[in-house]
Write an enzyme that holds these catalytic residues in place. Structure first.
Site, PDB file in Angstrom:
ATOM      1  N   LYS A  33      -1.300  13.821  10.106  1.00  0.00           N
ATOM      2  CA  LYS A  33      -0.142  13.695  10.596  1.00  0.00           C
ATOM      3  C   LYS A  33       0.961  13.703   9.732  1.00  0.00           C
ATOM      4  O   LYS A  33       1.999  13.896   9.939  1.00  0.00           O
ATOM      5  CB  LYS A  33       0.144  12.813  11.607  1.00  0.00           C
ATOM      6  N   SER A 146      -5.291   2.212   7.555  1.00  0.00           N
ATOM      7  CA  SER A 146      -4.634   1.146   7.891  1.00  0.00           C
ATOM      8  C   SER A 146      -2.960   1.290   7.736  1.00  0.00           C
ATOM      9  O   SER A 146      -2.476   2.220   7.428  1.00  0.00           O
ATOM     10  CB  SER A 146      -5.207   0.031   6.956  1.00  0.00           C
ATOM     11  N   GLU A 188       1.503  -7.265  -7.484  1.00  0.00           N
ATOM     12  CA  GLU A 188       1.509  -5.881  -8.143  1.00  0.00           C
ATOM     13  C   GLU A 188       3.035  -5.519  -8.130  1.00  0.00           C
ATOM     14  O   GLU A 188       3.534  -5.292  -9.253  1.00  0.00           O
ATOM     15  CB  GLU A 188       0.738  -4.700  -7.648  1.00  0.00           C
ATOM     16  N   VAL A 238       5.861 -18.928   6.216  1.00  0.00           N
ATOM     17  CA  VAL A 238       6.974 -18.298   6.530  1.00  0.00           C
ATOM     18  C   VAL A 238       7.358 -18.388   7.936  1.00  0.00           C
ATOM     19  O   VAL A 238       6.401 -17.810   8.800  1.00  0.00           O
ATOM     20  CB  VAL A 238       7.124 -16.900   5.863  1.00  0.00           C
ATOM     21  N   GLY A 274      -0.957  -8.378   4.137  1.00  0.00           N
ATOM     22  CA  GLY A 274      -2.411  -7.686   4.692  1.00  0.00           C
ATOM     23  C   GLY A 274      -1.943  -6.244   5.295  1.00  0.00           C
ATOM     24  O   GLY A 274      -0.859  -6.107   5.318  1.00  0.00           O
ATOM     25  N   ALA A 323      -9.554   1.985  -1.429  1.00  0.00           N
ATOM     26  CA  ALA A 323      -9.639   3.168  -1.659  1.00  0.00           C
ATOM     27  C   ALA A 323     -11.165   3.655  -2.162  1.00  0.00           C
ATOM     28  O   ALA A 323     -11.646   4.681  -1.506  1.00  0.00           O
ATOM     29  CB  ALA A 323      -8.536   3.866  -2.510  1.00  0.00           C
ATOM     30  N   HIS A 447     -17.391  -1.542 -32.238  1.00  0.00           N
ATOM     31  CA  HIS A 447     -16.599  -2.532 -32.652  1.00  0.00           C
ATOM     32  C   HIS A 447     -15.195  -1.647 -33.280  1.00  0.00           C
ATOM     33  O   HIS A 447     -15.731  -0.491 -33.926  1.00  0.00           O
ATOM     34  CB  HIS A 447     -17.044  -3.392 -33.805  1.00  0.00           C
TER      35      HIS A 447
HETATM   36  P1  NAI Z   1      -3.806  -9.228   0.894  1.00  0.00           P
HETATM   37  O1  NAI Z   1      -4.959  -9.760   2.068  1.00  0.00           O
HETATM   38  O2  NAI Z   1      -4.646  -8.971  -0.509  1.00  0.00           O
HETATM   39  O3  NAI Z   1      -2.676 -10.601   0.586  1.00  0.00           O
HETATM   40  C1  NAI Z   1      -1.959 -11.056   1.925  1.00  0.00           C
HETATM   41  C2  NAI Z   1      -1.498 -12.448   1.365  1.00  0.00           C
HETATM   42  O4  NAI Z   1      -0.585 -12.805   2.320  1.00  0.00           O
HETATM   43  C3  NAI Z   1      -2.760 -13.545   1.459  1.00  0.00           C
HETATM   44  O5  NAI Z   1      -2.855 -14.401   0.277  1.00  0.00           O
HETATM   45  C4  NAI Z   1      -2.456 -14.387   2.569  1.00  0.00           C
HETATM   46  O6  NAI Z   1      -2.717 -15.767   2.675  1.00  0.00           O
HETATM   47  C5  NAI Z   1      -0.740 -14.353   2.670  1.00  0.00           C
HETATM   48  N1  NAI Z   1      -0.109 -14.806   3.897  1.00  0.00           N
HETATM   49  C6  NAI Z   1      -0.584 -14.302   5.255  1.00  0.00           C
HETATM   50  N2  NAI Z   1       0.266 -14.605   6.131  1.00  0.00           N
HETATM   51  C7  NAI Z   1       1.376 -15.393   5.405  1.00  0.00           C
HETATM   52  C8  NAI Z   1       2.472 -16.184   5.859  1.00  0.00           C
HETATM   53  N3  NAI Z   1       2.725 -16.378   7.120  1.00  0.00           N
HETATM   54  N4  NAI Z   1       3.353 -16.674   4.837  1.00  0.00           N
HETATM   55  C9  NAI Z   1       2.893 -16.426   3.564  1.00  0.00           C
HETATM   56  N5  NAI Z   1       1.717 -15.812   3.090  1.00  0.00           N
HETATM   57  C10 NAI Z   1       0.997 -15.272   4.069  1.00  0.00           C
HETATM   58  O7  NAI Z   1      -2.662  -8.194   1.525  1.00  0.00           O
HETATM   59  P2  NAI Z   1      -1.799  -7.240   0.722  1.00  0.00           P
HETATM   60  O8  NAI Z   1      -1.642  -7.683  -0.544  1.00  0.00           O
HETATM   61  O9  NAI Z   1      -0.838  -7.080   1.713  1.00  0.00           O
HETATM   62  O10 NAI Z   1      -2.786  -6.052   0.645  1.00  0.00           O
HETATM   63  C11 NAI Z   1      -2.966  -5.248   1.791  1.00  0.00           C
HETATM   64  C12 NAI Z   1      -4.620  -4.488   1.350  1.00  0.00           C
HETATM   65  O11 NAI Z   1      -4.331  -3.497   0.438  1.00  0.00           O
HETATM   66  C13 NAI Z   1      -5.299  -5.609   0.973  1.00  0.00           C
HETATM   67  O12 NAI Z   1      -6.575  -5.155   1.599  1.00  0.00           O
HETATM   68  C14 NAI Z   1      -5.394  -4.946  -0.454  1.00  0.00           C
HETATM   69  O13 NAI Z   1      -6.926  -5.308  -1.013  1.00  0.00           O
HETATM   70  C15 NAI Z   1      -5.232  -3.490  -0.266  1.00  0.00           C
HETATM   71  N6  NAI Z   1      -4.667  -3.376  -1.723  1.00  0.00           N
HETATM   72  C16 NAI Z   1      -5.292  -3.034  -2.817  1.00  0.00           C
HETATM   73  C17 NAI Z   1      -4.835  -2.669  -4.080  1.00  0.00           C
HETATM   74  C18 NAI Z   1      -5.710  -2.902  -5.250  1.00  0.00           C
HETATM   75  O14 NAI Z   1      -7.128  -2.746  -4.883  1.00  0.00           O
HETATM   76  N7  NAI Z   1      -5.228  -2.928  -6.489  1.00  0.00           N
HETATM   77  C19 NAI Z   1      -3.403  -2.524  -4.382  1.00  0.00           C
HETATM   78  C20 NAI Z   1      -2.672  -2.676  -2.984  1.00  0.00           C
HETATM   79  C21 NAI Z   1      -3.175  -3.072  -2.086  1.00  0.00           C
END
Ligand code: NAI
Length: 468
Positions: A33, A146, A188, A238, A274, A323, A447
């Protein structure tokens, strides 16, 4: 219109599933969509963020390490619109690549919102306003991915309170960026804006950054980010985000363990706590498709839901929201539908954080091994002792290899350092073949390369590294 397979959602899970199924001779329709294929990853996630990470890293280097390398470019000037144009062009060429691949594989694309009206039947309300297209398919795959998870009471306007989507499209560098969540997205995208000049503060609920990753790596990585200018408020929950028109946003938080509340002001707040599985509008309730407590579609080992013929893959089912995990499930499901017997090794899915330095992980962490009561030996090697890293001025970080104490089979590897996201894959392949740290250590490594640090870490498992 009748198909062997209807894929709903053309992110990395869906589009890869469609292509693999078409390769295997299935007649495939693919619906999205958004109006472009590629899902979150290509449009507003992995790809645009990496374009900005790369550009901002070079900007940072031009202002700092270039001089040490004998390149004097003066004070580099940021042209943010041009950087954003580079990001947009990168997205465009990637999503157009999928149009090409769909054509090449004779996949019928539809842009519109899909509802599964009955097993085998999908209605698509077309984005162009031309009406509803009814499709029939022997198999239907839900690959709808998601969406951003939010905290209660916070309104994301994508201007001053942003999700990752808004954070890759800011029109100026915020003076102060407050990031909620020290996960992958927070670090990131926090890095992008920190390099471009923002003062970044990260507020995290847990008492550590990057939950799930190796503790030692996370600790050292936090120090490296602090050296880059990041400030961390760990163990803080927060409780409120209050915008104030054109003025700064007030963010209140309090110690997770209880205690006095604090408030910080920021020009932009990034909510990165998340993501949640996205199934809105699919009609799953009416069909009785079962979901788990986190709202994910419950599937069996063949990705089939409790309703025969309805399957699900990627972020919308259990497992890491990555991904590459979704892509592998897309391939596996297409092959299952074509009568093959594929298998995904969920214990060996790499995780990479594309910061500078990068963080990469494969297999189990030390914490997981300890919790499972598995005896292991750890070998570590720092990049300060790697010739290529010295030449590149990228000596921060280390490689850690974990191997079973009795059998020497490699159980995990964790890297923080430049190029970690690429280096991790030699250990991934080794682990797929059940290799030992000795196998890794006895494999000739060219190397001078950063990958020699991986070999040395494997040697260090047996306490015989050469260069430290
Ligand atoms: P995440 O699950 O990696 O991190 C979220 C963080 O927020 C956690 O450390 C958690 O403890 C914290 N948190 C939760 N509630 C909170 C609160 N009320 N106050 C303060 N901190 C709090 O989620 P994120 O970074 O949003 O990424 C989402 C998804 O996207 C993940 O599954 C990630 O693996 C994926 N992703 C992967 C990437 C990669 O592989 N390079 C790049 C971007 C996203």
């Amino acid at each position: 219109m009748s198909y062997d397979l209807i894929v709903i959602g053309t992110g990395p899970g869906g589009y890869v599933c469609a292509i693999r199924a078409a390769q295997l001779g299935l007649k495939v329709a693919a619906i999205d969509k958004r109006g472009t294929h590629g899902g979150t990853c290509l449009n507003v996630g992995c790809i645009p963020s990496k374009a900005l990470l790369h550009a901002s890293e070079l900007f940072e280097e031009a202002g700092h390490s270039f001089k040490k390398l004998g390149i004097d470019v003066g004070t580099p000037k940021l042209d943010l619109p041009a950087m954003m144009a580079h990001k947009d062009a990168t997205v465009k060429s990637n999503v157009q690549g999928i149009d090409f691949l769909f054509k090449k594989n004779k996949i019928d694309p539809f842009f519109g919102s899909a509802t599964i009206t009955a097993p085998g039947k999908v209605d698509v309300v077309l984005n162009d306003g031309s009406g509803t297209q009814s499709l029939e398919g022997k198999a239907i795959v839900i690959a709808t991915g998601s969406d951003v998870a939010n905290l209660p009471g916070i309104t994301i306007d994508e201007k001053t309170v942003v999700s990752s989507t808004g954070a890759i499209a800011l029109d100026k560098v915020p003076e102060r960026l407050l990031v909620i969540g020290a996960g992958v997205i927070g670090l990131e995208l926090g890095s992008v804006w920190s390099r471009l000049g923002a003062k970044v503060t990260v507020v995290e609920y847990l008492d550590r950054i990057l939950p799930g990753m190796d503790g030692e790596v996370a600790k050292q990585f936090q120090r490296m980010l602090e050296k880059q200018g990041f400030a961390f408020k760990l163990g803080q929950k927060v409780t409120g985000v209050t915008p104030n028109g054109a003025g700064p946003v007030a963010v209140s938080f309090e110690p997770a363990a209880g205690g006095a509340a604090e408030t910080l002001e920021a020009d932009v707040v990034l909510v990165a706590v998340g993501r949640r599985p996205y199934t809105d509008g699919l009609g799953l309730e009416a069909l009785g498709v079962e979901r788990d407590t986190k709202g994910r579609v419950a599937v069996d080992a063949h990705y089939q839901s409790n309703v025969p013929g309805i399957y699900a893959i990627g972020d919308v089912i259990v497992g890491p929201m990555l991904a590459h995990k979704a892509e592998d499930e897309g391939v596996a499901l297409a092959e299952i539908l074509a009568g093959q017997k594929p298998h995904i090794n969920y214990g060996i899915i790499p995780g990479v954080v594309y910061t500078m330095p990068e963080v990469a992980a494969i297999g189990q962490t030390e914490e997981e091994l300890k919790a499972a009561g598995i005896e292991y030996r750890a070998g570590k090697f720092p990049f300060t002792a790697n010739g290529r890293a010295k030449a590149n001025l990228t000596t921060e970080g280390f490689v850690k290899v974990l191997a079973d104490a009795k059998t020497d089979r490699v159980l995990g590897a964790h890297i923080v350092g430049a190029g970690a996201g690429d280096l991790i894959h030699e250990v991934a392949v080794l682990m797929e073949f059940g290799g030992s740290s000795e196998d890794l250590a006895r494999t000739c490594h060219a190397h001078p390369t950063l990958s020699e640090a991986v070999k040395e870490a494997a040697l260090a498992v047996d306490k015989r590294p050469i260069h430290i």
